[in-house]
Write a protein that holds these residues in place. Structure first.
Motif, PDB file in Angstrom:
ATOM      1  N   GLY A   9       0.819  -1.213   0.000  1.00 58.48           N
ATOM      2  CA  GLY A   9       0.000   0.000   0.000  1.00 58.48           C
ATOM      3  C   GLY A   9       0.849   1.257   0.000  1.00 58.48           C
ATOM      4  N   GLY A  11      -0.316   4.524   0.128  1.00 58.42           N
ATOM      5  CA  GLY A  11      -0.955   5.753   0.596  1.00 58.42           C
ATOM      6  C   GLY A  11      -0.022   6.418   1.600  1.00 58.42           C
ATOM      7  N   GLU A  32       2.542  -0.833  -4.512  1.00 55.35           N
ATOM      8  CA  GLU A  32       1.266  -0.115  -4.610  1.00 55.35           C
ATOM      9  C   GLU A  32       0.635  -0.487  -5.955  1.00 55.35           C
ATOM     10  OE1 GLU A  32      -1.003   2.054  -3.130  1.00 55.35           O
ATOM     11  OE2 GLU A  32      -1.941   1.872  -5.104  1.00 55.35           O
ATOM     12  N   ARG A  33      -0.626  -0.840  -5.904  1.00 53.99           N
ATOM     13  CA  ARG A  33      -1.258  -1.327  -7.139  1.00 53.99           C
ATOM     14  C   ARG A  33      -1.480  -0.220  -8.170  1.00 53.99           C
ATOM     15  NH1 ARG A  33      -7.559  -2.671  -5.444  1.00 53.99           N
ATOM     16  NH2 ARG A  33      -8.085  -0.551  -4.835  1.00 53.99           N
ATOM     17  N   SER A  41      -5.806   8.354   0.218  1.00 58.80           N
ATOM     18  CA  SER A  41      -5.013   9.544   0.559  1.00 58.80           C
ATOM     19  C   SER A  41      -5.222  10.675  -0.437  1.00 58.80           C
ATOM     20  CB  SER A  41      -3.528   9.179   0.673  1.00 58.80           C
ATOM     21  OG  SER A  41      -3.332   8.304   1.768  1.00 58.80           O
ATOM     22  N   HIS A  45     -10.279  15.016   2.167  1.00 61.94           N
ATOM     23  CA  HIS A  45     -10.763  16.396   2.157  1.00 61.94           C
ATOM     24  C   HIS A  45      -9.601  17.386   2.206  1.00 61.94           C
ATOM     25  CE1 HIS A  45     -14.377  18.957   3.778  1.00 61.94           C
ATOM     26  NE2 HIS A  45     -13.907  19.416   2.667  1.00 61.94           N
ATOM     27  N   ALA A 200      -2.717  -1.283   3.550  1.00 61.60           N
ATOM     28  CA  ALA A 200      -3.598  -1.201   2.373  1.00 61.60           C
ATOM     29  C   ALA A 200      -4.890  -0.440   2.663  1.00 61.60           C
ATOM     30  CB  ALA A 200      -3.896  -2.604   1.835  1.00 61.60           C
ATOM     31  N   TRP A 203      -8.537  -1.399   2.070  1.00 64.38           N
ATOM     32  CA  TRP A 203      -8.372  -2.723   1.463  1.00 64.38           C
ATOM     33  C   TRP A 203      -7.550  -3.648   2.368  1.00 64.38           C
ATOM     34  CZ3 TRP A 203      -8.181   1.978  -0.780  1.00 64.38           C
ATOM     35  CH2 TRP A 203      -9.118   2.245  -1.789  1.00 64.38           C
ATOM     36  N   MET A 224     -16.738  14.841  -1.608  1.00 62.81           N
ATOM     37  CA  MET A 224     -16.234  16.213  -1.577  1.00 62.81           C
ATOM     38  C   MET A 224     -16.677  16.905  -2.865  1.00 62.81           C
ATOM     39  SD  MET A 224     -14.121  14.577   0.732  1.00 62.81           S
ATOM     40  CE  MET A 224     -13.650  13.356  -0.426  1.00 62.81           C
ATOM     41  N   THR A 259     -18.045  16.748   4.366  1.00 61.52           N
ATOM     42  CA  THR A 259     -18.171  15.542   3.606  1.00 61.52           C
ATOM     43  C   THR A 259     -19.273  14.721   4.238  1.00 61.52           C
ATOM     44  OG1 THR A 259     -17.012  13.541   2.823  1.00 61.52           O
ATOM     45  CG2 THR A 259     -16.157  14.570   4.822  1.00 61.52           C
ATOM     46  N   GLY A 361      -6.922   5.769  11.426  1.00 56.88           N
ATOM     47  CA  GLY A 361      -6.095   6.966  11.406  1.00 56.88           C
ATOM     48  C   GLY A 361      -6.572   8.033  10.441  1.00 56.88           C
TER      49      GLY A 361
HETATM   50  C1  LIG Z   1     -14.024  11.443   2.602  1.00 61.81           C
HETATM   51  C2  LIG Z   1     -12.759  11.471   3.397  1.00 61.81           C
HETATM   52  C3  LIG Z   1     -12.270  12.662   3.883  1.00 61.81           C
HETATM   53  C4  LIG Z   1     -11.109  12.671   4.658  1.00 61.81           C
HETATM   54  N1  LIG Z   1     -10.614  13.859   5.077  1.00 61.81           N
HETATM   55  C5  LIG Z   1      -9.498  13.903   5.825  1.00 61.81           C
HETATM   56  C6  LIG Z   1      -8.953  15.148   6.220  1.00 61.81           C
HETATM   57  O1  LIG Z   1      -9.481  16.209   5.863  1.00 61.81           O
HETATM   58  N2  LIG Z   1      -7.842  15.155   6.989  1.00 61.81           N
HETATM   59  C7  LIG Z   1      -7.229  13.994   7.391  1.00 61.81           C
HETATM   60  O2  LIG Z   1      -6.242  14.075   8.107  1.00 61.81           O
HETATM   61  N3  LIG Z   1      -7.708  12.772   7.001  1.00 61.81           N
HETATM   62  C8  LIG Z   1      -8.816  12.721   6.228  1.00 61.81           C
HETATM   63  N4  LIG Z   1      -9.316  11.522   5.801  1.00 61.81           N
HETATM   64  C9  LIG Z   1      -8.658  10.293   6.233  1.00 61.81           C
HETATM   65  C10 LIG Z   1      -7.417  10.008   5.412  1.00 61.81           C
HETATM   66  O3  LIG Z   1      -7.609  10.353   4.066  1.00 61.81           O
HETATM   67  C11 LIG Z   1      -7.054   8.538   5.496  1.00 61.81           C
HETATM   68  O4  LIG Z   1      -7.088   8.110   6.825  1.00 61.81           O
HETATM   69  C12 LIG Z   1      -5.657   8.263   4.941  1.00 61.81           C
HETATM   70  O5  LIG Z   1      -5.482   8.898   3.704  1.00 61.81           O
HETATM   71  C13 LIG Z   1      -5.463   6.767   4.797  1.00 61.81           C
HETATM   72  O6  LIG Z   1      -4.194   6.530   4.254  1.00 61.81           O
HETATM   73  P1  LIG Z   1      -3.713   5.045   4.062  1.00 61.81           P
HETATM   74  O7  LIG Z   1      -2.342   5.104   3.501  1.00 61.81           O
HETATM   75  O8  LIG Z   1      -3.894   4.291   5.335  1.00 61.81           O
HETATM   76  O9  LIG Z   1      -4.740   4.431   3.011  1.00 61.81           O
HETATM   77  P2  LIG Z   1      -4.758   4.646   1.433  1.00 61.81           P
HETATM   78  O10 LIG Z   1      -4.380   6.019   1.062  1.00 61.81           O
HETATM   79  O11 LIG Z   1      -6.062   4.146   0.935  1.00 61.81           O
HETATM   80  O12 LIG Z   1      -3.613   3.696   0.937  1.00 61.81           O
HETATM   81  C14 LIG Z   1      -3.777   2.301   0.808  1.00 61.81           C
HETATM   82  C15 LIG Z   1      -3.217   1.907  -0.534  1.00 61.81           C
HETATM   83  O13 LIG Z   1      -3.175   0.492  -0.640  1.00 61.81           O
HETATM   84  C16 LIG Z   1      -3.302   0.192  -2.010  1.00 61.81           C
HETATM   85  N5  LIG Z   1      -3.647  -1.209  -2.171  1.00 61.81           N
HETATM   86  C17 LIG Z   1      -4.802  -1.825  -1.840  1.00 61.81           C
HETATM   87  N6  LIG Z   1      -4.731  -3.127  -2.146  1.00 61.81           N
HETATM   88  C18 LIG Z   1      -3.514  -3.336  -2.682  1.00 61.81           C
HETATM   89  C19 LIG Z   1      -2.852  -4.490  -3.196  1.00 61.81           C
HETATM   90  N7  LIG Z   1      -3.438  -5.693  -3.234  1.00 61.81           N
HETATM   91  N8  LIG Z   1      -1.592  -4.352  -3.683  1.00 61.81           N
HETATM   92  C20 LIG Z   1      -0.984  -3.140  -3.660  1.00 61.81           C
HETATM   93  N9  LIG Z   1      -1.556  -2.029  -3.182  1.00 61.81           N
HETATM   94  C21 LIG Z   1      -2.817  -2.126  -2.697  1.00 61.81           C
HETATM   95  C22 LIG Z   1      -4.368   1.151  -2.486  1.00 61.81           C
HETATM   96  O14 LIG Z   1      -4.326   1.340  -3.888  1.00 61.81           O
HETATM   97  C23 LIG Z   1      -4.040   2.418  -1.705  1.00 61.81           C
HETATM   98  O15 LIG Z   1      -3.285   3.346  -2.446  1.00 61.81           O
HETATM   99  C24 LIG Z   1     -10.441  11.483   4.970  1.00 61.81           C
HETATM  100  C25 LIG Z   1     -10.913  10.281   4.443  1.00 61.81           C
HETATM  101  C26 LIG Z   1     -12.049  10.289   3.651  1.00 61.81           C
HETATM  102  C27 LIG Z   1     -12.533   9.033   3.066  1.00 61.81           C
END
Ligand SMILES: Cc1cc2nc3c(=O)[nH]c(=O)nc-3n(C[C@H](O)[C@H](O)[C@H](O)COP(=O)(O)OP(=O)(O)OC[C@H]3O[C@@H](n4cnc5c(N)ncnc54)[C@H](O)[C@@H]3O)c2cc1C
Length: 426
Positions: A9, A11, A32-33, A41, A45, A200, A203, A224, A259, A361
């Motif tokens: 992942g 993000g 990352e896929r 990410s 918002h 992930a 996911w 958004m 949102t 988170g």
């Molecule tokens: C509507 C909304 C508004 C938000 N607003 C805010 C805000 O204003 N401020 C704030 O601080 N937070 C906010 N958040 C929360 C924040 O965006 C998330 O908590 C954070 O971006 C999550 O990051 P992550 O890296 O954990 O997940 P992700 O960014 O989803 O990263 C996970 C990654 O794993 C990859 N992946 C999945 N399966 C596989 C696989 N099999 N092989 C390879 N890669 C894979 C996906 O493609 C993805 O890129 C918001 C969330 C949402 C939904």
């Protein structure tokens, strides 16, 4: 291909883990896929939380936010707009809630300045006529495309391999350990890691299931809406119990309204309900009436990586916690599942000992999540090195043009900041 740690992942959380591990001298490969940030990410918002949103209900979350807010500003100034933020209580909102939030902010080291309605209107001339109580906090705007690209580049600078367009397809589990991972796409390799970090996001359940583990996620979608409004200075937050349409984020020429929070079954199957869009605009217009009448520029949706047991304990998808969780594959947090796919080896009741999921988170707290996950991995690997990610600036993190070239290189452009993040100029 061998690597000490495989991070799944790309993000904010995954690149944060890769950076932290690499800075501690650990050999790491991130897969990352899609492009970096192409999950949640790049579709957030974009509020760099001061912690005020959580102050009265989740003190720990509030303290984490204000600390990380300051760190991100320090290590990655080009990824942030220092807008400040107002909490706006309208005539119909509960004054006791306003007072409780203001006092809780002060208690948790979140600087607060109360503004008279007149002073607030000097900052935001179009503010609703019935805005009665207003205070200012150090909220900001974070540009997620830049943040993930700069963090990924910094991880690479310290020796990490960052493979975009490379989906994890399967794990091989033997004797309660992941012994190999099959990765497709551009990397197209069989990787034999000593340890796996599942970052992930929404996911994470699917990724864990490939190792025979059960990580119960509760994805919730949010919309958004970008509208044409070039003159907003600070972030606007509605000062009431968190609800739909209570945050307005300023960009250069547009504001982003948001949102909503609607539970969905499959993070790849968001339901783009026009009612959510209308509700978001209507609610944000209660604070800033003119946003209802200006041109709508774009609409995008994201899916929150919430951990189901936490959400259930807090009463559903509007539960205030946006805390994070480390789920060790070898303990009860993520149990072996006999009916889950596991790449040929059976899931065991004892779990999978070299597998850690980091879920939940916020974008604002991604670095802290990564630090906690990396501490856990280093303890398992016997690596005795301290975290330095809060002190050392990100490569190119103070130069917008340079970061934007990295955005292009890592295919990191998401809809959240497509109007701000410029095209690479070479
Ligand atoms: C509507 C909304 C508004 C938000 N607003 C805010 C805000 O204003 N401020 C704030 O601080 N937070 C906010 N958040 C929360 C924040 O965006 C998330 O908590 C954070 O971006 C999550 O990051 P992550 O890296 O954990 O997940 P992700 O960014 O989803 O990263 C996970 C990654 O794993 C990859 N992946 C999945 N399966 C596989 C696989 N099999 N092989 C390879 N890669 C894979 C996906 O493609 C993805 O890129 C918001 C969330 C949402 C939904």
């Amino acid at each position: 291909m061998d690597t000490t740690v495989l991070v799944v992942g790309g993000g904010a959380t995954g690149v944060g883990v890769a950076r932290d591990l690499a800075m501690r001298g650990v050999d790491v490969t991130l897969v990352e896929r899609g492009g970096l940030g192409s999950g949640t990410s790049g579709r957030s918002h974009g509020l760099l939380h001061s912690g005020a949103r959580y102050a009265e209900a989740d003190p720990q979350g509030a303290r984490e936010c204000i600390a990380e807010n300051r760190i991100i500003r320090d290590i990655a100034p080009a990824c942030v707009r220092d807008s400040g933020g107002l909490f706006v209580s309208l005539e119909s909102d509960d004054p006791a809630y306003y007072e409780a939030k203001r006092d809780a902010c002060r208690e948790h080291d979140i600087p607060v300045e109360e503004l008279s309605p007149e002073a607030a209107r000097e900052r935001v001339p179009d503010l609703a006529d019935d805005a009665e109580r207003v205070f200012e906090v150090p909220d900001g705007v974070v540009y997620p495309s830049r943040l993930v690209a700069a963090t990924g580049a910094d991880a690479r600078e310290h020796g990490a391999r960052i493979a975009t367009g490379s989906p994890l397809l399967d794990f091989e589990v033997e004797g309660g350990r992941v012994v190999a991972a099959e990765v497709g796409g551009e990397l197209d390799a069989r990787i034999e890691p000593e340890y796996v970090v599942n970052a992930a996001g929404a996911w994470a359940g699917e990724c864990a299931a490939l190792a025979g583990l059960d990580v119960e996620m509760r994805p919730t979608q949010g919309v958004m809406v970008g509208v044409d409004y070039p003159r907003l200075g600070p972030v606007l937050n509605r000062c009431r119990d968190p609800d739909d349409g209570d945050i307005v984020i300023p960009h250069d020429d547009r504001v982003v309204l948001g949102t909503t929070s609607v539970a969905i079954d499959d993070p790849d199957e968001m339901v783009e309900d026009p009612d959510e869009v209308e509700r978001t605009i209507r609610e944000c217009a209660a604070m800033l009436p003119s946003v209802a009448d200006v041109e709508r520029l774009d609409t995008y949706w994201g899916v929150r990586p919430l951990y189901a047991p936490d959400e259930d304990s807090r009463g559903g998808e509007r539960g205030i916690s946006r805390g994070f969780f480390l789920l060790d594959g070898s303990d009860g947090g993520a149990k072996g599942g006999s009916d889950a796919g596991n790449g040929g080896g059976p899931g065991t009741d004892d779990g999978v000992e070299n597998f850690l999921s980091v879920v939940g988170g916020k974008l604002t707290t991604h670095r802290l999540m990564a630090e906690a996950a990396t501490d856990r991995v280093c303890a398992a690997l016997g690596v005795d090195a301290k975290c330095r990610t809060a002190e050392e600036p990100l490569v190119a993190g103070n130069e917008a043009d340079a970061v934007d070239r990295l955005v292009a290189e890592f295919d990191a452009q998401g809809p959240a900041d497509a109007d701000v993040v410029g095209p690479a100029d070479d």
